[in-house]
Design a protein around this motif. Structure first.
Motif, PDB file in Angstrom:
ATOM      1  N   PHE A 204      -9.806 -69.242 -32.207  1.00 36.52           N
ATOM      2  CA  PHE A 204     -10.087 -69.563 -30.803  1.00 36.52           C
ATOM      3  C   PHE A 204     -11.501 -69.156 -30.408  1.00 36.52           C
ATOM      4  N   SER A 205     -11.897 -67.961 -30.796  1.00 34.15           N
ATOM      5  CA  SER A 205     -13.185 -67.468 -30.297  1.00 34.15           C
ATOM      6  C   SER A 205     -14.356 -67.983 -31.125  1.00 34.15           C
ATOM      7  N   GLU A 206     -14.241 -67.991 -32.444  1.00 38.31           N
ATOM      8  CA  GLU A 206     -15.419 -68.335 -33.247  1.00 38.31           C
ATOM      9  C   GLU A 206     -15.509 -69.799 -33.616  1.00 38.31           C
ATOM     10  N   VAL A 207     -14.379 -70.462 -33.724  1.00 41.24           N
ATOM     11  CA  VAL A 207     -14.445 -71.890 -34.028  1.00 41.24           C
ATOM     12  C   VAL A 207     -14.461 -72.690 -32.728  1.00 41.24           C
ATOM     13  N   LEU A 208     -13.465 -72.464 -31.879  1.00 39.67           N
ATOM     14  CA  LEU A 208     -13.414 -73.219 -30.616  1.00 39.67           C
ATOM     15  C   LEU A 208     -14.408 -72.700 -29.588  1.00 39.67           C
ATOM     16  N   ARG A 209     -14.908 -71.473 -29.803  1.00 43.61           N
ATOM     17  CA  ARG A 209     -15.820 -70.835 -28.862  1.00 43.61           C
ATOM     18  C   ARG A 209     -15.213 -70.597 -27.486  1.00 43.61           C
ATOM     19  N   VAL A 210     -13.937 -70.242 -27.479  1.00 41.40           N
ATOM     20  CA  VAL A 210     -13.309 -69.782 -26.244  1.00 41.40           C
ATOM     21  C   VAL A 210     -13.790 -68.350 -26.025  1.00 41.40           C
ATOM     22  N   GLU A 211     -14.006 -67.961 -24.774  1.00 41.19           N
ATOM     23  CA  GLU A 211     -14.474 -66.621 -24.463  1.00 41.19           C
ATOM     24  C   GLU A 211     -13.532 -65.594 -25.114  1.00 41.19           C
ATOM     25  N   PRO A 212     -14.098 -64.543 -25.705  1.00 39.02           N
ATOM     26  CA  PRO A 212     -13.298 -63.569 -26.445  1.00 39.02           C
ATOM     27  C   PRO A 212     -12.112 -63.007 -25.656  1.00 39.02           C
ATOM     28  N   GLU A 213     -12.304 -62.740 -24.369  1.00 38.82           N
ATOM     29  CA  GLU A 213     -11.212 -62.174 -23.569  1.00 38.82           C
ATOM     30  C   GLU A 213     -10.056 -63.168 -23.476  1.00 38.82           C
ATOM     31  N   GLN A 214     -10.409 -64.423 -23.213  1.00 34.81           N
ATOM     32  CA  GLN A 214      -9.390 -65.462 -23.109  1.00 34.81           C
ATOM     33  C   GLN A 214      -8.716 -65.686 -24.458  1.00 34.81           C
ATOM     34  N   ALA A 215      -9.509 -65.682 -25.507  1.00 30.46           N
ATOM     35  CA  ALA A 215      -8.964 -65.876 -26.857  1.00 30.46           C
ATOM     36  C   ALA A 215      -7.950 -64.783 -27.161  1.00 30.46           C
ATOM     37  N   GLU A 216      -8.258 -63.569 -26.733  1.00 30.91           N
ATOM     38  CA  GLU A 216      -7.352 -62.456 -27.003  1.00 30.91           C
ATOM     39  C   GLU A 216      -6.053 -62.603 -26.220  1.00 30.91           C
ATOM     40  N   ILE A 217      -6.173 -63.016 -24.967  1.00 30.57           N
ATOM     41  CA  ILE A 217      -4.976 -63.214 -24.140  1.00 30.57           C
ATOM     42  C   ILE A 217      -4.097 -64.299 -24.747  1.00 30.57           C
ATOM     43  N   ASP A 218      -4.706 -65.411 -25.105  1.00 30.86           N
ATOM     44  CA  ASP A 218      -3.936 -66.510 -25.692  1.00 30.86           C
ATOM     45  C   ASP A 218      -3.276 -66.081 -26.996  1.00 30.86           C
ATOM     46  N   ALA A 219      -4.028 -65.401 -27.832  1.00 23.99           N
ATOM     47  CA  ALA A 219      -3.499 -64.957 -29.125  1.00 23.99           C
ATOM     48  C   ALA A 219      -2.320 -64.017 -28.923  1.00 23.99           C
ATOM     49  N   CYS A 220      -2.464 -63.131 -27.943  1.00 25.96           N
ATOM     50  CA  CYS A 220      -1.418 -62.153 -27.667  1.00 25.96           C
ATOM     51  C   CYS A 220      -0.130 -62.837 -27.239  1.00 25.96           C
ATOM     52  N   LYS A 221      -0.282 -63.943 -26.513  1.00 25.12           N
ATOM     53  CA  LYS A 221       0.908 -64.638 -26.019  1.00 25.12           C
ATOM     54  C   LYS A 221       1.633 -65.403 -27.117  1.00 25.12           C
ATOM     55  N   ILE A 222       0.894 -65.882 -28.112  1.00 18.26           N
ATOM     56  CA  ILE A 222       1.520 -66.779 -29.088  1.00 18.26           C
ATOM     57  C   ILE A 222       1.665 -66.203 -30.497  1.00 18.26           C
ATOM     58  N   GLU A 223       1.037 -65.077 -30.769  1.00 19.99           N
ATOM     59  CA  GLU A 223       1.009 -64.510 -32.124  1.00 19.99           C
ATOM     60  C   GLU A 223       2.393 -64.387 -32.763  1.00 19.99           C
ATOM     61  N   HIS A 224       3.388 -63.985 -31.958  1.00 17.59           N
ATOM     62  CA  HIS A 224       4.720 -63.763 -32.518  1.00 17.59           C
ATOM     63  C   HIS A 224       5.537 -65.051 -32.588  1.00 17.59           C
ATOM     64  N   LEU A 225       4.985 -66.146 -32.060  1.00 17.22           N
ATOM     65  CA  LEU A 225       5.736 -67.404 -31.999  1.00 17.22           C
ATOM     66  C   LEU A 225       5.299 -68.414 -33.046  1.00 17.22           C
ATOM     67  N   VAL A 226       4.087 -68.215 -33.561  1.00 19.28           N
ATOM     68  CA  VAL A 226       3.572 -69.140 -34.563  1.00 19.28           C
ATOM     69  C   VAL A 226       4.253 -68.869 -35.907  1.00 19.28           C
ATOM     70  N   SER A 227       4.741 -69.915 -36.533  1.00 18.82           N
ATOM     71  CA  SER A 227       5.439 -69.752 -37.810  1.00 18.82           C
ATOM     72  C   SER A 227       4.476 -69.299 -38.904  1.00 18.82           C
TER      73      SER A 227
END
Lengths: 176, 176
Positions: free
Chosen positions: B94-117
DNA sequence: AACCTTTGTTATATTAGCCAAACAGATGTT
DNA sequence: AACATCTGTTTGGCTAATATAACAAAGGTT
């Protein structure tokens, strides 16, 4: 707010998203939608559907006519559009770029579609648009990636971690 | 099982993942971990932590010694490794490829990390590994994508939808 | 008109997560 | 020894999302 607590702050829960999308799908499919139709569509009891749809009504996502026929409000329609857009973009990325099996891609997308921010969704759309655009560099890159995929991953040449990749083995040892 | 119902079937919930990661973090940081430490770390009451950790114990994710000091079991350690790996891969993408702001990337990752297969996580790891590898085609592609990002998206040349892109406008009109 | 079915609501229960507050036990200080 | 503090559990309350089951109202059939 701590980052990890933002999860529960999501206005749109998984359940709400799917109830809303059910209303939308049933309207397109049959031209009308009632509580029982949603319950059957989602395979839950009508008691459950009744209660959840009451919440959706209170929060302004759906409206009811004189005969208890349901339709999404403007706010509800917008929510459906956004969630569906995110889902499609995610499915496309997982299945066509990452080449995850379509069924798995759909399950993953369904779990996270309502949790991915619009910011990230937008960037992912741009990314998928470009990678699928037929641009020469995108084509070359995808071809090279397809070849790379078939060679076993290399923990020493991973730029994710500083030295060796600590995740490669973990990711290859199967489900959580 | 219907696809949409798999969400609730996740063995590892958001809460469980973060309680487990808290135990792990506290052990690394201080060498020990008790109920109260977890509560303080997650900023929840010790009553809540006590009950959730009891569940984790019953389900075999953590163990307790004679003095009520907590540590993850082998199963718990494995879960932590997997979740942390997914989180890091997602943040990187999210942050380095898509260039989403690091804070947002972290929030998004935190929400989905346990749901991604794990399947999708693995493919994403390969993808990020390759795109960051310094391979020529990857470099060219990334440069071209950076340029594309700065030109306004084009609904007519989107290969996501059949004709025009239906999502571009939706994705650009902000948060859900 | 009597009956059956469908529809929607309500009541009760369960599980997961949180809270606040009370409580019990251990430890540590004066 | 008495007091204070810290730790962990328990109790009761709340919300979200499900389930069952009972029920009322409306509709359709004979």
């Amino acid at each position: 707010m701590e980052v990890w607590k933002e999860f529960e702050q999501n206005e749109i829960t998984h359940s709400i998203a799917h109830h809303l999308m059910a209303v939308d799908a049933l309207l397109s499919r049959h031209g009308y939608c009632r509580v029982t139709d949603v319950a059957r569509y989602l395979n839950i009891t009508k008691g459950s559907a009744s209660i959840t749809l009451k919440h959706l009504k209170v929060r302004g996502y759906i409206e009811e006519d004189h005969n208890k026929f349901i339709h999404p409000s403007e706010k509800g329609k917008h929510t459906v559009r956004v969630v569906v857009a995110k889902r499609q973009i995610i499915i496309k990325f997982f299945s066509e770029v990452l080449r995850v099996e379509p069924e798995q891609a759909e399950i993953d997308a369904c779990k996270i579609e309502h949790l991915v921010s619009s910011r990230t969704g937008k960037q992912l759309l741009y990314f998928v648009q470009f990678i699928m655009s037929g641009d020469g560099s995108a084509r070359d890159f995808l071809n090279a990636f397809r070849a790379y995929q078939h060679t076993p991953g290399d923990a020493e040449n991973c730029n994710l971690c500083e030295d060796e990749c600590q995740f490669l083995e973990i990711c290859e040892t199967g489900e959580l």
